[in-house]
Design a protein around this motif. Sequence first.
Motif, PDB file in Angstrom:
ATOM      1  N   LYS A  88      14.272  21.193  32.910  1.00 38.87           N
ATOM      2  CA  LYS A  88      14.135  21.775  31.569  1.00 38.87           C
ATOM      3  C   LYS A  88      15.514  22.227  31.088  1.00 38.87           C
ATOM      4  O   LYS A  88      16.343  21.396  30.791  1.00 38.87           O
ATOM      5  N   SER A 110       0.154  23.130  37.599  1.00 38.04           N
ATOM      6  CA  SER A 110       0.595  22.985  38.986  1.00 38.04           C
ATOM      7  C   SER A 110       0.274  24.231  39.826  1.00 38.04           C
ATOM      8  O   SER A 110       0.082  24.126  41.034  1.00 38.04           O
ATOM      9  N   ALA A 127       9.888  28.171  35.098  1.00 41.81           N
ATOM     10  CA  ALA A 127      10.327  26.858  34.597  1.00 41.81           C
ATOM     11  C   ALA A 127      10.985  26.947  33.217  1.00 41.81           C
ATOM     12  O   ALA A 127      11.976  26.265  32.947  1.00 41.81           O
TER      13      ALA A 127
HETATM   14  C1  PLP Z   1       7.223  21.836  33.819  1.00 40.88           C
HETATM   15  C2  PLP Z   1       6.596  22.885  34.634  1.00 40.88           C
HETATM   16  C3  PLP Z   1       6.365  22.694  35.992  1.00 40.88           C
HETATM   17  C4  PLP Z   1       6.582  21.375  36.666  1.00 40.88           C
HETATM   18  O1  PLP Z   1       7.905  21.150  36.912  1.00 40.88           O
HETATM   19  P1  PLP Z   1       8.384  19.655  37.154  1.00 40.88           P
HETATM   20  O2  PLP Z   1       9.715  19.788  37.781  1.00 40.88           O
HETATM   21  O3  PLP Z   1       8.397  19.009  35.816  1.00 40.88           O
HETATM   22  O4  PLP Z   1       7.357  19.038  38.056  1.00 40.88           O
HETATM   23  C5  PLP Z   1       5.875  23.750  36.726  1.00 40.88           C
HETATM   24  N1  PLP Z   1       5.607  24.926  36.138  1.00 40.88           N
HETATM   25  C6  PLP Z   1       5.786  25.135  34.831  1.00 40.88           C
HETATM   26  C7  PLP Z   1       5.469  26.463  34.245  1.00 40.88           C
HETATM   27  C8  PLP Z   1       6.281  24.110  34.031  1.00 40.88           C
HETATM   28  O5  PLP Z   1       6.436  24.302  32.739  1.00 40.88           O
END
Ligand code: PLP
Length: 388
Positions: free
Chosen positions: A236, A132, A203
Amino acid sequence: MKNLVEQLALRKQQDLYRQRGIVDGPQGVEICIDGQDCLSFCSNDYLGLANHPQVVAAFHQGLDKYGAGSGAAHLVSGHSRAHHQLEEELAAFTGRPRALLFSTGYMANLGVMAALLGHGDRVFGDRTNHASLLDGARLSTARLIRYRHADVADLAARMAAAPPGENLVATDGVFSMDGDIAPLQDLARLCVQQRAWFMVDDAHGFGVLGRDGRGSVDAAGLGVEDVPILVGTLGKAFGTFGAFVAGSEALVETLIQQARSWIYTTASPPALACATRAALQLVGSDGWRRERLVALIRRFRAGARQLDLPLLESDTPIQPLLVGDAGKALRMSAALREQGILVTAIRPPTVPEGTARLRITLSATHTDEHVDRLLDALGEMISAVKQF
Ligand SMILES: *Cc1c(COP(=O)(O)O)cnc(C)c1O
């Protein structure tokens, strides 16, 4: 027109085909997937909050109070009291003046980069960053310059060679597929020197690292001056769904004006914010969950070392075993599955070519016996490794 059937067949041949399993019942370390009861070592529910009774109850109460949907985007009529309270609590939790809720972490990263950067600017990103962050840089139309993983000297050299303009350095706090932690203090220092934005996507650190789970940036002792853009996700360790960006008043107000992935999308259900508020309370109050994780990580690593397993260097709940070949990783994952153990094989392009791995993750709700069962299964597999 491309021949999709042929392309899919090729993907299968290369062991790169991806498939979903169907889960019945709640998320947890014991999970029913495709009709099979499994012991799971692959979710990101690190603290075991996804099915916590207090979180679920808060969700129910939120539904009773707000109904199911938010009805509109935040700037229209979708910004509920529950969203607002959660934002204030996340700001306090992260020690930042403001926080802004996004629907997902993916959208948060896209929104920040596109709001702050444009043509002629630059994003410097760690090679191992989450997809992302890569896509955010692309969408922003800034130039993306990738530096060697966790290599601050390489980044400094690339920054020194860059022409003037807006620069933004982006890194995962905890790297999602490796489990190691970015050299945050050195990166922050360099960004201050270079007057560059520093953006940390934590995250996998939030809820797990730092004081009361405040994350990798807190663990590194860095405030808002050092890390002006802090991204956290809620799907998470927090066990629910969504994400937020924390930073200065001016940053958050700028995102409200300009972050298209925030403006042009329906606000998430208010009840979800209620559930996340309950999760945030538990993240703060249940220190034992982080202590359990530390003990489980230690137990797993000690056992894995005895078995001579190809462990990556990691102190976080992400404990990948490096396999290399994608087909081999798939076959190992399938062999574990036959023993009722769920560990997913992570293959390119999620990880670099030739570094397919079993991404093992631990949760505070795993028992010592669970970890031992995993180690036994891995041990058996390693001794029979030729068959893979
Ligand atoms: C999971 C993750 C995302 C995306 O987050 P979502 O809320 O699942 O879209 C972004 N950055 C990292 C490092 C991730 O592990």
